[in-house]
Scaffold this active site. Structure first.
Site, short mmCIF file in Angstrom:
data_model
loop_
_atom_site.label_atom_id
_atom_site.label_comp_id
_atom_site.label_asym_id
_atom_site.label_seq_id
_atom_site.Cartn_x
_atom_site.Cartn_y
_atom_site.Cartn_z
N ASN A 9 -0.92 -30.80 -41.72
CA ASN A 9 -1.79 -31.04 -40.57
C ASN A 9 -1.03 -30.58 -39.32
OD1 ASN A 9 -3.42 -32.01 -38.57
ND2 ASN A 9 -3.15 -34.19 -39.06
N LYS A 11 -2.13 -30.34 -36.44
CA LYS A 11 -2.64 -31.04 -35.24
C LYS A 11 -2.90 -30.02 -34.11
CE LYS A 11 -0.33 -35.16 -36.81
NZ LYS A 11 0.11 -36.51 -36.51
N HIS A 96 -9.00 -38.92 -39.74
CA HIS A 96 -7.59 -39.10 -39.36
C HIS A 96 -7.51 -40.20 -38.31
CE1 HIS A 96 -3.58 -38.32 -37.81
NE2 HIS A 96 -3.35 -37.67 -38.94
N GLU A 98 -5.86 -40.37 -35.70
CA GLU A 98 -5.89 -39.88 -34.33
C GLU A 98 -7.32 -39.60 -33.86
OE1 GLU A 98 -2.90 -36.82 -34.77
OE2 GLU A 98 -1.39 -38.39 -35.04
N GLU A 169 -2.57 -43.17 -44.97
CA GLU A 169 -1.66 -42.91 -43.85
C GLU A 169 -1.54 -44.16 -42.98
OE1 GLU A 169 -1.31 -38.43 -43.02
OE2 GLU A 169 -2.86 -39.25 -41.73
N GLY A 175 4.17 -40.04 -37.37
CA GLY A 175 4.93 -39.50 -36.24
C GLY A 175 6.02 -40.43 -35.73
N SER A 216 5.35 -39.60 -41.62
CA SER A 216 6.79 -39.31 -41.53
C SER A 216 7.38 -38.84 -42.87
CB SER A 216 7.55 -40.53 -40.98
OG SER A 216 7.11 -40.81 -39.66
C1 PEP Z 1 -0.34 -37.05 -39.93
O1 PEP Z 1 -0.62 -37.22 -38.75
O2 PEP Z 1 -1.23 -36.78 -40.75
C2 PEP Z 1 1.05 -37.21 -40.33
C3 PEP Z 1 1.28 -37.57 -41.55
O3 PEP Z 1 2.01 -36.98 -39.37
P1 PEP Z 1 3.61 -37.06 -39.55
O4 PEP Z 1 3.96 -36.42 -40.85
O5 PEP Z 1 4.15 -36.34 -38.38
O6 PEP Z 1 3.94 -38.52 -39.56
#
Ligand code: PEP
Length: 254
Positions: A9, A11, A96, A98, A169, A175, A216
Site C-alpha cells: 500500500n 498510500k 483501510h 485511514e 490491521e 505506521g 509495521s
Molecule cells: C497500512 O497502512 O496498510 C500499513 C500496514 O502500514 P505500515 O506497514 O506502514 O504500518
C-alpha cells in the site's frame, strides 16, 4: 492450501514517474519469483503508468487501487469508480483505517464499495482493525466481528469464496513501528476473523479466504507472521516504499 499474498500500500506516495521507477526496481528484484501473489497498490494517478509498463502476459506482479467509489459513475467530484479501475488493475483495498477514520467511512459504505468491486470483476482486500482504546477495553473481538459482518452483510458466498482477502490491521500498529505480536495477530486472524467467516459462510469458505496481517511489517518481523497458521501474508505500508525491503518481504513468503 492458501497461496501467500504480499500487498504493498503505497498510500499517497509516488506519482507516475517515481512510481514507475519503484515498480521497475521491484520487478527486477522479483523476476521469476513464484508461489506468492504480489500486489502493488499505488495512488490512482500512478496506476496507468504501471499498467502500461507491465508485460502483456506472465507478470507475477498484480496491481491494485487503494479505494474506489460505490457507484459506477455520476456526480461524485474527485472520486473514481470500480469499472474505471477495471482496465488498470485487479485488486482494490477497501475499508483501510485511514479511510474509515480520516474520511468517516462506515461499515454500510464499505459494504456498498465491496459490492461495487466484486460487480466490476475486481478483488477486494477488506481491511478490519481495532483502535488502541478498543483494544485496551477488551473490545477487539466485537469491533473486528462487526466490521467484517456488517461489511460483508448480504454478499453471497459464491461472490466472496475466491476473490475475498481480509487484512487484519490493528490501527495502533499501523505506521507506528510497533507491530502486533505474531501470536496475537494469529489469534485475531483465526478465532475472530475466520470464526466470523465460518459463522457467516460456513467452515469451507472460512478456510479458503486469505487473511493478511498489516501494521509495521518489516523484513525483520515478516517470518514470525508467516509462520502462523492463520496468517497468509501481509499488507505493507512503509516497508513497501523501498524496493529492497519489499522484495525481501516477498521472498520471505515464497
Ligand atoms: C497500512 O497502512 O496498510 C500499513 C500496514 O502500514 P505500515 O506497514 O506502514 O504500518
Amino acid at each position: 492450501m492458501r497461496t501467500p499474498l504480499i500487498a504493498a500500500n503505497w498510500k499517497m506516495n509516488l506519482g507516475p514517474e517515481g512510481g514507475l521507477a519503484l515498480y521497475r526496481e521491484v520487478r527486477r528484484r522479483l523476476q521469476g519469483v513464484r508461489g506468492v501473489e504480489i500486489v502493488l497498490c499505488p495512488p490512482f494517478v500512478t496506476l496507468p503508468a504501471l499498467a502500461a509498463a507491465r508485460p502483456a502476459t506472465r507478470s507475477n506482479i498484480a496491481l491494485g487501487a487503494q479505494d474506489c467509489h460505490w457507484a459506477s459513475h455520476g456526480a461524485y467530484t474527485g472520486d473514481v469508480s470500480a469499472p474505471m479501475l477495471r482496465p488498470l488493475c485487479e485488486w482494490v483495498i477497501i475499508g483501510h483505517s485511514e479511510r474509515r477514520e480520516g474520511h468517516g467511512e462506515s461499515d454500510a459504505l464499505i459494504h456498498k464499495k465491496l459490492h461495487a468491486v466484486l460487480d466490476a470483476g475486481l478483488r477486494p482486500i477488506l481491511c478490519v482493525g481495532e483502535g488502541r482504546a478498543a483494544r485496551e477495553a477488551g473490545e477487539t473481538a466485537s469491533v473486528i466481528r462487526g466490521q467484517l459482518l456488517d461489511g460483508l452483510a448480504d454478499l453471497p458466498a459464491a461472490q466472496v469464496r475466491e476473490p475475498l482477502v481480509v487484512a487484519y490491521e490493528p490501527i495502533w500498529a499501523i505506521g507506528s513501528g510497533q507491530a502486533a505480536s505474531a501470536v496475537e495477530a494469529n489469534r485475531v486472524a483465526g478465532i475472530i476473523v475466520r470464526a466470523a467467516l465460518s459463522d457467516h459462510y460456513g467452515e469451507q469458505i472460512a478456510a479458503q479466504v486469505r487473511v493478511l496481517y498489516g501494521g509495521s511489517v518489516t523484513p525483520a518481523n515478516i517470518a514470525d507472521f508467516l509462520r502462523q497458521p492463520d496468517i497468509d501474508g501481509a499488507l505493507v505500508g512503509g516497508a513497501s516504499l523501498d524496493a529492497a525491503s519489499f522484495a525481501a518481504l516477498v521472498k520471505a513468503a515464497q
